[in-house]
Design a protein around this motif. Structure first.
Motif, mmCIF file in Angstrom:
data_model
loop_
_atom_site.group_PDB
_atom_site.id
_atom_site.type_symbol
_atom_site.label_atom_id
_atom_site.label_comp_id
_atom_site.label_asym_id
_atom_site.label_seq_id
_atom_site.Cartn_x
_atom_site.Cartn_y
_atom_site.Cartn_z
ATOM 1 N N GLY A 147 0.843 -1.190 0.000
ATOM 2 C CA GLY A 147 0.000 0.000 0.000
ATOM 3 C C GLY A 147 0.871 1.229 0.000
ATOM 4 N N VAL A 148 0.262 2.393 -0.166
ATOM 5 C CA VAL A 148 1.046 3.620 -0.112
ATOM 6 C C VAL A 148 1.758 3.718 1.237
ATOM 7 C CG1 VAL A 148 -0.915 5.013 0.686
ATOM 8 C CG2 VAL A 148 1.000 6.108 -0.506
ATOM 9 N N GLY A 149 1.124 3.203 2.272
ATOM 10 C CA GLY A 149 1.758 2.904 3.544
ATOM 11 C C GLY A 149 1.524 1.438 3.837
ATOM 12 N N SER A 150 2.551 0.735 4.277
ATOM 13 C CA SER A 150 2.420 -0.692 4.566
ATOM 14 C C SER A 150 2.851 -0.957 5.998
ATOM 15 C CB SER A 150 3.273 -1.518 3.599
ATOM 16 O OG SER A 150 3.184 -2.893 3.902
ATOM 17 N N SER A 152 8.798 -12.456 4.872
ATOM 18 C CA SER A 152 7.654 -11.580 4.600
ATOM 19 C C SER A 152 8.108 -10.154 4.276
ATOM 20 C CB SER A 152 6.685 -11.593 5.776
ATOM 21 O OG SER A 152 6.162 -12.901 5.951
ATOM 22 N N THR A 153 7.213 -9.407 3.606
ATOM 23 C CA THR A 153 7.588 -8.101 3.092
ATOM 24 C C THR A 153 6.482 -7.073 3.304
ATOM 25 O OG1 THR A 153 8.935 -9.120 1.359
ATOM 26 C CG2 THR A 153 8.297 -6.827 1.031
ATOM 27 N N ALA A 154 6.856 -5.926 3.840
ATOM 28 C CA ALA A 154 5.997 -4.734 3.822
ATOM 29 C C ALA A 154 6.509 -3.851 2.694
ATOM 30 C CB ALA A 154 6.062 -4.003 5.153
ATOM 31 N N PHE A 155 5.635 -3.561 1.731
ATOM 32 C CA PHE A 155 6.038 -2.838 0.524
ATOM 33 C C PHE A 155 5.211 -1.568 0.402
ATOM 34 C CE2 PHE A 155 6.087 -3.129 -4.429
ATOM 35 C CZ PHE A 155 6.968 -2.063 -4.493
ATOM 36 N N GLY A 156 5.858 -0.425 0.618
ATOM 37 C CA GLY A 156 5.209 0.856 0.419
ATOM 38 C C GLY A 156 5.269 1.225 -1.056
ATOM 39 N N ASP A 157 4.121 1.209 -1.702
ATOM 40 C CA ASP A 157 4.137 1.350 -3.161
ATOM 41 C C ASP A 157 3.013 2.260 -3.640
ATOM 42 O OD1 ASP A 157 4.973 0.657 -5.849
ATOM 43 O OD2 ASP A 157 3.141 -0.542 -5.969
ATOM 44 N N HIS A 158 3.363 3.164 -4.529
ATOM 45 C CA HIS A 158 2.375 4.028 -5.186
ATOM 46 C C HIS A 158 3.044 4.620 -6.422
ATOM 47 C CE1 HIS A 158 -0.490 7.311 -5.893
ATOM 48 N NE2 HIS A 158 -1.342 6.557 -5.208
ATOM 49 N N ASN A 180 2.884 8.967 -5.305
ATOM 50 C CA ASN A 180 2.969 9.554 -3.965
ATOM 51 C C ASN A 180 4.212 9.089 -3.215
ATOM 52 O OD1 ASN A 180 0.560 10.795 -4.433
ATOM 53 N ND2 ASN A 180 -0.660 9.435 -3.156
ATOM 54 N N GLY A 181 4.508 9.793 -2.113
ATOM 55 C CA GLY A 181 5.492 9.292 -1.182
ATOM 56 C C GLY A 181 4.969 8.035 -0.510
ATOM 57 N N THR A 182 5.868 7.192 -0.035
ATOM 58 C CA THR A 182 5.474 5.884 0.501
ATOM 59 C C THR A 182 6.147 5.613 1.844
ATOM 60 O OG1 THR A 182 7.272 4.731 -0.653
ATOM 61 C CG2 THR A 182 5.162 4.951 -1.825
ATOM 62 N N ALA A 183 5.614 4.600 2.542
ATOM 63 C CA ALA A 183 6.187 4.169 3.814
ATOM 64 C C ALA A 183 5.956 2.679 4.009
ATOM 65 C CB ALA A 183 5.563 4.942 4.974
ATOM 66 N N ALA A 184 6.894 2.024 4.677
ATOM 67 C CA ALA A 184 6.758 0.609 5.025
ATOM 68 C C ALA A 184 7.353 0.404 6.411
ATOM 69 C CB ALA A 184 7.466 -0.278 4.001
#
Length: 244
Positions: A126-129, A149-155, A158-162
């Motif tokens: 997500g844009v924030g994960s 496992s992976t947290a993926f900040g993706d957009h 936009n700016g992103t966060a994980a």
């Protein structure tokens, strides 16, 4: 549960664990199943009871497999969820547009108790994960593993966060466990910011305790490859190594 040969398929028209035969405080016992895998092809199991225990025969004997279709367990209610003697694998939660992704395999705002559990190969996008494998309130782990496992900040723009490639939780009590091989990664849409913190574990607001536990070989693009915490954390007789 529909048993077909050596496979058991969960056929869920309305995927929630709130049948009239199950009440808050009960245990769903899967330990006597003859199969080794339950494939969840129709999405996450939603738990609407305040208190529930899900018990298997052992993490080497039974896998709840999300097939990378959806996360595996969602519990939006208060209370606690206990999982024992199971492997939970291949969950995936991908948010849309500007929504936040969280808990690729297990997501709950309540207390999560893991005993002799393996949670592996999960993804939250997500844009924030928040929590590639697990998002929870308070997290208790005894003899359990979160890995791969992976947290993926993706957009796309936009700016992103994980935060928390393995788990994102509000306080922990972790004993005799392993958090390894997880990652917090993100899309770099320069000049916008991207924040990837806590490749293995992100402990928000509250601290807790970690004892006789290994946190190793996790990765975060920006900060804290192994773990980060916002409160007081007591760490005893544990190994933190190989994180980057």
């Amino acid at each position: 549960l529909l048993k077909r040969g050596y496979r058991v398929r969960v056929a869920v028209r309305r995927p929630d664990l709130a049948a009239t035969a199950v009440a808050s405080g009960d245990t769903i016992d899967l330990s006597q199943l003859s199969c080794s895998r339950i494939n969840l092809s129709q999405g996450a199991l939603k738990i609407v009871l305040d208190e529930l225990t899900l018990r298997g025969p052992g993490p080497d004997l039974l896998v709840l497999d999300g097939l990378n279709v959806d996360r595996i367990l969602l519990k939006p209610t208060s209370g606690s969820l206990a999982i024992e003697n199971l492997t939970i694998a291949n969950g995936r939660f991908e948010a849309v547009d500007n929504d936040v992704g969280f808990g690729g395999c297990v997501a709950t705002g309540s207390t999560l108790r893991l005993r002799n559990v393996v949670i592996r190969d999960c993804t939250a996008i997500g844009v924030g994960s928040y929590g590639g494998a697990v998002l929870s309130g308070f997290l208790s782990m005894i003899g359990s593993t979160i890995t791969g496992s992976t947290a993926f900040g993706d957009h796309p723009t936009n700016g992103t966060a994980a935060y928390g490639g393995g788990a994102f939780s509000y306080g922990v009590d972790i004993v005799d466990s392993t958090i390894s091989g997880n990652a917090a990664i993100g899309t770099d849409n320069a000049p916008l910011s991207h924040w990837e913190i806590g490749g293995g574990l992100f402990i928000a607001r509250n601290g807790g305790s970690i004892e006789r536990t290994t946190i190793s070989d996790n990765f975060a693009i920006r900060f804290a490859g192994g773990l980060t915490q916002e409160g007081d954390l007591v760490l005893r007789n544990s190994t933190i190594s190989g994180n980057s």
